[in-house]
Design a protein around this motif. Structure first.
Motif, PDB file in Angstrom:
ATOM      1  N   VAL A 123     -16.082 -56.812   5.126  1.00 28.83           N
ATOM      2  CA  VAL A 123     -15.843 -55.372   5.221  1.00 28.83           C
ATOM      3  C   VAL A 123     -16.230 -54.714   3.904  1.00 28.83           C
ATOM      4  CG1 VAL A 123     -13.966 -55.641   6.880  1.00 28.83           C
ATOM      5  CG2 VAL A 123     -13.455 -55.598   4.430  1.00 28.83           C
ATOM      6  N   GLN A 124     -16.590 -53.469   3.995  1.00 31.32           N
ATOM      7  CA  GLN A 124     -16.876 -52.690   2.799  1.00 31.32           C
ATOM      8  C   GLN A 124     -15.612 -51.963   2.383  1.00 31.32           C
ATOM      9  OE1 GLN A 124     -20.222 -50.101   3.074  1.00 31.32           O
ATOM     10  NE2 GLN A 124     -21.690 -51.797   2.979  1.00 31.32           N
ATOM     11  N   VAL A 125     -15.396 -51.922   1.081  1.00 28.34           N
ATOM     12  CA  VAL A 125     -14.195 -51.268   0.580  1.00 28.34           C
ATOM     13  C   VAL A 125     -14.584 -50.017  -0.188  1.00 28.34           C
ATOM     14  CG1 VAL A 125     -12.856 -53.399   0.454  1.00 28.34           C
ATOM     15  CG2 VAL A 125     -14.201 -52.671  -1.528  1.00 28.34           C
ATOM     16  N   SER A 126     -13.652 -49.092  -0.255  1.00 29.56           N
ATOM     17  CA  SER A 126     -13.875 -47.829  -0.949  1.00 29.56           C
ATOM     18  C   SER A 126     -13.538 -47.991  -2.425  1.00 29.56           C
ATOM     19  CB  SER A 126     -12.992 -46.742  -0.323  1.00 29.56           C
ATOM     20  OG  SER A 126     -12.933 -45.598  -1.159  1.00 29.56           O
ATOM     21  N   ASP A 127     -14.531 -47.816  -3.280  1.00 35.50           N
ATOM     22  CA  ASP A 127     -14.295 -47.906  -4.723  1.00 35.50           C
ATOM     23  C   ASP A 127     -13.326 -46.826  -5.186  1.00 35.50           C
ATOM     24  OD1 ASP A 127     -15.980 -50.085  -5.015  1.00 35.50           O
ATOM     25  OD2 ASP A 127     -17.752 -48.856  -5.439  1.00 35.50           O
ATOM     26  N   THR A 128     -13.420 -45.653  -4.577  1.00 34.45           N
ATOM     27  CA  THR A 128     -12.529 -44.558  -4.955  1.00 34.45           C
ATOM     28  C   THR A 128     -11.078 -44.911  -4.667  1.00 34.45           C
ATOM     29  OG1 THR A 128     -14.251 -42.925  -4.508  1.00 34.45           O
ATOM     30  CG2 THR A 128     -11.971 -42.127  -4.595  1.00 34.45           C
ATOM     31  N   ALA A 129     -10.843 -45.454  -3.456  1.00 35.35           N
ATOM     32  CA  ALA A 129      -9.480 -45.836  -3.086  1.00 35.35           C
ATOM     33  C   ALA A 129      -8.956 -46.946  -3.992  1.00 35.35           C
ATOM     34  CB  ALA A 129      -9.439 -46.275  -1.630  1.00 35.35           C
ATOM     35  N   ILE A 130      -9.826 -47.911  -4.316  1.00 31.96           N
ATOM     36  CA  ILE A 130      -9.416 -49.012  -5.197  1.00 31.96           C
ATOM     37  C   ILE A 130      -9.031 -48.479  -6.571  1.00 31.96           C
ATOM     38  CG2 ILE A 130     -10.265 -51.003  -6.492  1.00 31.96           C
ATOM     39  CD1 ILE A 130     -11.816 -51.849  -4.059  1.00 31.96           C
ATOM     40  N   ASP A 131      -9.867 -47.599  -7.127  1.00 27.55           N
ATOM     41  CA  ASP A 131      -9.609 -47.070  -8.464  1.00 27.55           C
ATOM     42  C   ASP A 131      -8.293 -46.294  -8.509  1.00 27.55           C
ATOM     43  OD1 ASP A 131     -11.928 -48.187  -9.416  1.00 27.55           O
ATOM     44  OD2 ASP A 131     -13.134 -46.360  -9.207  1.00 27.55           O
ATOM     45  N   TRP A 132      -8.067 -45.456  -7.486  1.00 30.27           N
ATOM     46  CA  TRP A 132      -6.826 -44.668  -7.462  1.00 30.27           C
ATOM     47  C   TRP A 132      -5.606 -45.568  -7.274  1.00 30.27           C
ATOM     48  CZ3 TRP A 132      -5.577 -40.268  -9.349  1.00 30.27           C
ATOM     49  CH2 TRP A 132      -6.509 -39.222  -9.435  1.00 30.27           C
ATOM     50  N   ALA A 133      -5.690 -46.510  -6.353  1.00 29.66           N
ATOM     51  CA  ALA A 133      -4.559 -47.407  -6.105  1.00 29.66           C
ATOM     52  C   ALA A 133      -4.221 -48.203  -7.359  1.00 29.66           C
ATOM     53  CB  ALA A 133      -4.883 -48.346  -4.945  1.00 29.66           C
ATOM     54  N   ALA A 134      -5.240 -48.727  -8.021  1.00 31.51           N
ATOM     55  CA  ALA A 134      -5.018 -49.514  -9.230  1.00 31.51           C
ATOM     56  C   ALA A 134      -4.400 -48.660 -10.334  1.00 31.51           C
ATOM     57  CB  ALA A 134      -6.342 -50.115  -9.703  1.00 31.51           C
ATOM     58  N   LYS A 135      -4.907 -47.457 -10.502  1.00 35.68           N
ATOM     59  CA  LYS A 135      -4.394 -46.563 -11.535  1.00 35.68           C
ATOM     60  C   LYS A 135      -2.934 -46.213 -11.301  1.00 35.68           C
ATOM     61  CE  LYS A 135      -5.051 -41.890 -13.402  1.00 35.68           C
ATOM     62  NZ  LYS A 135      -5.853 -40.643 -13.325  1.00 35.68           N
ATOM     63  N   LEU A 136      -2.601 -45.851 -10.070  1.00 29.53           N
ATOM     64  CA  LEU A 136      -1.251 -45.393  -9.765  1.00 29.53           C
ATOM     65  C   LEU A 136      -0.233 -46.525  -9.751  1.00 29.53           C
ATOM     66  CD1 LEU A 136      -2.131 -42.841  -6.943  1.00 29.53           C
ATOM     67  CD2 LEU A 136      -1.495 -42.316  -9.298  1.00 29.53           C
ATOM     68  N   LEU A 137      -0.673 -47.723  -9.373  1.00 27.97           N
ATOM     69  CA  LEU A 137       0.244 -48.859  -9.272  1.00 27.97           C
ATOM     70  C   LEU A 137       0.227 -49.742 -10.513  1.00 27.97           C
ATOM     71  CD1 LEU A 137      -0.456 -49.838  -5.554  1.00 27.97           C
ATOM     72  CD2 LEU A 137       1.453 -48.497  -6.453  1.00 27.97           C
ATOM     73  N   GLY A 138      -0.548 -49.340 -11.518  1.00 22.17           N
ATOM     74  CA  GLY A 138      -0.564 -50.099 -12.773  1.00 22.17           C
ATOM     75  C   GLY A 138      -1.232 -51.455 -12.648  1.00 22.17           C
ATOM     76  N   MET A 139      -2.287 -51.507 -11.844  1.00 18.07           N
ATOM     77  CA  MET A 139      -2.989 -52.768 -11.616  1.00 18.07           C
ATOM     78  C   MET A 139      -4.422 -52.674 -12.130  1.00 18.07           C
ATOM     79  SD  MET A 139      -1.659 -53.337  -7.696  1.00 18.07           S
ATOM     80  CE  MET A 139      -2.370 -54.982  -7.529  1.00 18.07           C
ATOM     81  N   ASP A 140      -5.067 -53.836 -12.271  1.00 16.85           N
ATOM     82  CA  ASP A 140      -6.470 -53.874 -12.656  1.00 16.85           C
ATOM     83  C   ASP A 140      -7.322 -53.732 -11.408  1.00 16.85           C
ATOM     84  OD1 ASP A 140      -9.072 -55.784 -13.034  1.00 16.85           O
ATOM     85  OD2 ASP A 140      -8.543 -54.771 -14.920  1.00 16.85           O
ATOM     86  N   ALA A 141      -8.275 -52.787 -11.418  1.00 19.86           N
ATOM     87  CA  ALA A 141      -9.083 -52.514 -10.227  1.00 19.86           C
ATOM     88  C   ALA A 141      -9.894 -53.735  -9.802  1.00 19.86           C
ATOM     89  CB  ALA A 141     -10.013 -51.330 -10.482  1.00 19.86           C
ATOM     90  N   ASP A 142     -10.435 -54.493 -10.755  1.00 19.72           N
ATOM     91  CA  ASP A 142     -11.235 -55.662 -10.415  1.00 19.72           C
ATOM     92  C   ASP A 142     -10.367 -56.750  -9.769  1.00 19.72           C
ATOM     93  OD1 ASP A 142     -13.568 -54.551 -11.368  1.00 19.72           O
ATOM     94  OD2 ASP A 142     -13.237 -55.284 -13.408  1.00 19.72           O
ATOM     95  N   GLU A 143      -9.165 -56.950 -10.290  1.00 23.96           N
ATOM     96  CA  GLU A 143      -8.268 -57.945  -9.705  1.00 23.96           C
ATOM     97  C   GLU A 143      -7.806 -57.510  -8.323  1.00 23.96           C
ATOM     98  OE1 GLU A 143      -5.080 -58.726 -12.345  1.00 23.96           O
ATOM     99  OE2 GLU A 143      -6.337 -59.662 -13.881  1.00 23.96           O
ATOM    100  N   LEU A 144      -7.607 -56.215  -8.144  1.00 24.00           N
ATOM    101  CA  LEU A 144      -7.189 -55.707  -6.847  1.00 24.00           C
ATOM    102  C   LEU A 144      -8.286 -55.886  -5.812  1.00 24.00           C
ATOM    103  CD1 LEU A 144      -5.037 -54.194  -5.208  1.00 24.00           C
ATOM    104  CD2 LEU A 144      -6.064 -52.032  -5.977  1.00 24.00           C
TER     105      LEU A 144
END
Length: 211
Positions: A190-211
């Protein structure tokens, strides 16, 4: 509603007229909006259906005066966070946040009031409408309850930040409107949304690459 009436009666019957007893009663009663926002949802049969169990305890001193109280919650329907039936909703708190926060705060969380989010739509992909006014009013009630319970503003905003992160997590998978829904075990990439990943990682205090 029954719990509120019982609590009021017990406080009255115990003769608890002190400011301490009044504070206990107020805090117990003000927990209701919080429990409803995070534990109730719209279902086919009930627009404010409780999806968890609750056990209330009240404590009295030897003279019979109310001195303390507590609430234990259990058996929350956690699966409703990510999936719910057609013509139903996930928990109220997500919709209340989208209706209650101002545009500036929504933008800071990467959210748009009118955007359709996968986590908040029914199984058929259609948002359930008709609750906008109620959600906005309940958001103010929710924030008041947080403050009554002793939460400061940063703590309240952090809670909304986590909710916003969950909403973005729900939009990780990119899918065209014309594509059929994928099953979870079909083995297809599946293709994932980079925008959604970046926002989720930022708000949840996670690393976007690890997520």
């Amino acid at each position: 509603e029954t719990a509120k009436i019982v609590m009021q009666f017990l406080a009255y019957a115990s003769g608890a007229a002190s400011s301490h007893a009044d504070s206990i009663q107020a805090r117990i009663l003000r927990t209701q909006p919080i429990l409803e926002s995070f534990g109730n949802a719209v279902t086919m049969r009930n627009s404010n259906s409780s999806r968890f169990g609750k056990y209330n305890r009240v404590f009295f001193e030897s003279s019979g005066a109310l001195v303390d109280a507590g609430i234990t919650t259990y058996l929350l329907e956690s699966s409703r966070v990510v999936v719910h039936g057609d013509k139903e909703r996930t928990y109220h708190c997500f919709y209340e946040m989208l209706r209650g926060l101002d545009e500036e705060r929504l933008a800071a969380l990467g959210l748009e009031r009118s955007k359709r989010y996968r986590l908040l739509t029914s199984a058929g992909g259609t948002p359930l409408e008709g609750f906008e006014e109620r959600d906005a009013a309940n958001f103010g009630r929710l924030c008041d309850s947080f403050r009554t319970m002793g939460m400061d503003e940063p703590s309240i905003q952090n809670m909304f930040q986590v909710l916003a992160g969950l909403i973005h997590l729900g939009d990780l998978e990119q899918q065209d409107d014309e594509e059929p829904e994928r099953s979870e075990d079909d083995g297809e990439p599946v293709q994932v949304s980079d925008t959604a990943i970046d926002w989720a990682a930022k708000l949840l205090g996670m690393d976007a690459d690890e997520l």
